[in-house]
Design a protein around this motif. Structure first.
Motif, PDB file in Angstrom:
ATOM      1  N   GLN A 183       0.824  -1.202   0.000  1.00  0.00           N
ATOM      2  CA  GLN A 183       0.000   0.000   0.000  1.00  0.00           C
ATOM      3  C   GLN A 183       0.866   1.263   0.000  1.00  0.00           C
ATOM      4  N   PHE A 184       1.924   1.266   0.773  1.00  0.00           N
ATOM      5  CA  PHE A 184       2.825   2.424   0.780  1.00  0.00           C
ATOM      6  C   PHE A 184       3.443   2.640  -0.613  1.00  0.00           C
ATOM      7  N   GLU A 185       3.826   1.559  -1.256  1.00  0.00           N
ATOM      8  CA  GLU A 185       4.393   1.665  -2.609  1.00  0.00           C
ATOM      9  C   GLU A 185       3.359   2.227  -3.586  1.00  0.00           C
ATOM     10  N   SER A 262       6.343  16.692  -1.739  1.00  0.00           N
ATOM     11  CA  SER A 262       7.647  16.037  -1.576  1.00  0.00           C
ATOM     12  C   SER A 262       7.850  15.570  -0.140  1.00  0.00           C
ATOM     13  N   ALA A 263       7.406  16.367   0.826  1.00  0.00           N
ATOM     14  CA  ALA A 263       7.517  15.955   2.225  1.00  0.00           C
ATOM     15  C   ALA A 263       6.594  14.776   2.514  1.00  0.00           C
ATOM     16  N   THR A 264       5.474  14.744   1.822  1.00  0.00           N
ATOM     17  CA  THR A 264       4.537  13.623   1.981  1.00  0.00           C
ATOM     18  C   THR A 264       5.167  12.324   1.492  1.00  0.00           C
ATOM     19  N   LEU A 267       7.582  11.118   3.965  1.00  0.00           N
ATOM     20  CA  LEU A 267       6.930  10.493   5.118  1.00  0.00           C
ATOM     21  C   LEU A 267       6.458   9.080   4.780  1.00  0.00           C
ATOM     22  N   ILE A 268       5.946   8.893   3.576  1.00  0.00           N
ATOM     23  CA  ILE A 268       5.526   7.562   3.137  1.00  0.00           C
ATOM     24  C   ILE A 268       6.733   6.620   3.100  1.00  0.00           C
ATOM     25  N   THR A 269       7.879   7.135   2.660  1.00  0.00           N
ATOM     26  CA  THR A 269       9.099   6.327   2.640  1.00  0.00           C
ATOM     27  C   THR A 269       9.497   5.921   4.055  1.00  0.00           C
ATOM     28  N   LYS A 275       9.766   3.512  10.169  1.00  0.00           N
ATOM     29  CA  LYS A 275      10.380   4.536  10.999  1.00  0.00           C
ATOM     30  C   LYS A 275       9.406   5.605  11.479  1.00  0.00           C
ATOM     31  N   LEU A 276       8.096   5.380  11.262  1.00  0.00           N
ATOM     32  CA  LEU A 276       7.106   6.333  11.764  1.00  0.00           C
ATOM     33  C   LEU A 276       6.914   6.150  13.267  1.00  0.00           C
TER      34      LEU A 276
END
Length: 276
Positions: A183-185, A262-264, A267-269, A275-276
């Motif tokens: 899902q993150f990908e 870009s910051a989003t 954060l997804i990465t 690492k969240l």
């Protein structure tokens, strides 16, 4: 026989009534003609078309046979009415979504349906089956419905999509670790599309976040707009421009306060790396 005006946006019974009337009139039949073919009275047909009475399972199957339906059947509508596989008001919204040239949405808690992977969506549906909220058949219908909804956006000229997710959408685990990684990908891939802007509203916003429930704003080719908001039990559309002004203003404010695209993605990465 006088035929009352119909409004599909009022709810699933009304939407079913609109569908029945459209199919009947497309064949040039009166309510009496359809009554003769179905062995039900014209009064009964009228009550279904106006949303005053739901069809029985027997009549639903008869209507499918009469109109030769194998997809989007009345039998499926019958089970949706009885068990509520879709939130009331949602089907009417989706019809508008299919025509939109721009879709703005805010979601909290879960990845928005239009961005969900099949595995993520299935994990959610299976959880509702386990809780006894829907049947296995309804779960499959929900997944098929979502897939068709997602596919409808892959048209020649896809709509511009501006999506803001609350940070909880990334932190809320659904399914296995593999499901979340996929899902993150998918979110990162969505963010890279030329017709997409993806942002996260961070928890640090606190009370400055203007919405506490999912919100959808659609813009049509003629410039008109449709708003849609959900509670736990019901969805409601709004078309009145004066009432949409406040929603649009709040959405614009949220776009300014949310993380940049870009910051989003960064954060997804981090979420993908645990690492969240």
């Amino acid at each position: 026989m006088n035929e009352a005006l119909l409004d599909a946006d009022r709810g699933p019974r009304e939407a079913l009534g609109v569908k029945l009337r459209q199919l009947r009139k497309a064949r040039g039949w009166t309510q009496e003609d359809l009554a003769d073919r179905s062995a039900y009275s014209p009064t009964h047909i009228s009550a279904i078309e106006t949303g005053r009475k739901p069809p029985t399972l027997r009549l639903s199957r008869d209507l499918d046979r009469i109109f030769g339906l194998s997809e989007d059947t009345f039998e499926r509508d019958f089970y949706n009415l009885r068990n509520g596989a879709l939130l009331e008001g949602f089907a009417a919204y989706v019809k508008e979504e299919e025509r939109a040239v721009e879709i703005r949405l805010f979601e909290i808690g879960l990845v928005p349906g239009l961005l969900q992977t099949p595995a993520y969506a299935r994990a959610l549906a299976e959880a509702d089956v386990w809780r006894g909220l829907i049947t296995e058949g309804q779960a499959e219908h929900r997944l098929t419905y979502l897939a068709k909804r997602q596919a409808s956006l892959q048209r020649l000229r896809p709509p511009m999509m501006l999506v803001i997710m609350d940070e909880s959408c990334l932190r809320h685990r659904v399914g296995s670790e593999g499901v979340m990684q996929e899902q993150f990908e998918a979110l990162a891939a969505f963010a890279a599309r030329p017709n997409a802007v993806l942002q996260v509203a961070p928890h640090a916003l606190g009370q400055a976040r203007p919405f506490n429930l999912p919100v959808y704003l659609l813009t049509m080719a003629d410039g008109s707009q449709v708003g849609y908001a959900e509670s736990q039990i019901q969805g409601q559309m709004e078309r009145e421009p004066s009432r949409l002004l406040g929603i649009r203003a709040a959405y614009h404010h949220l776009m300014a306060e949310a993380l940049s695209p870009s910051a989003t993605v960064a954060l997804i990465t981090q979420a993908r790396k645990g690492k969240l």
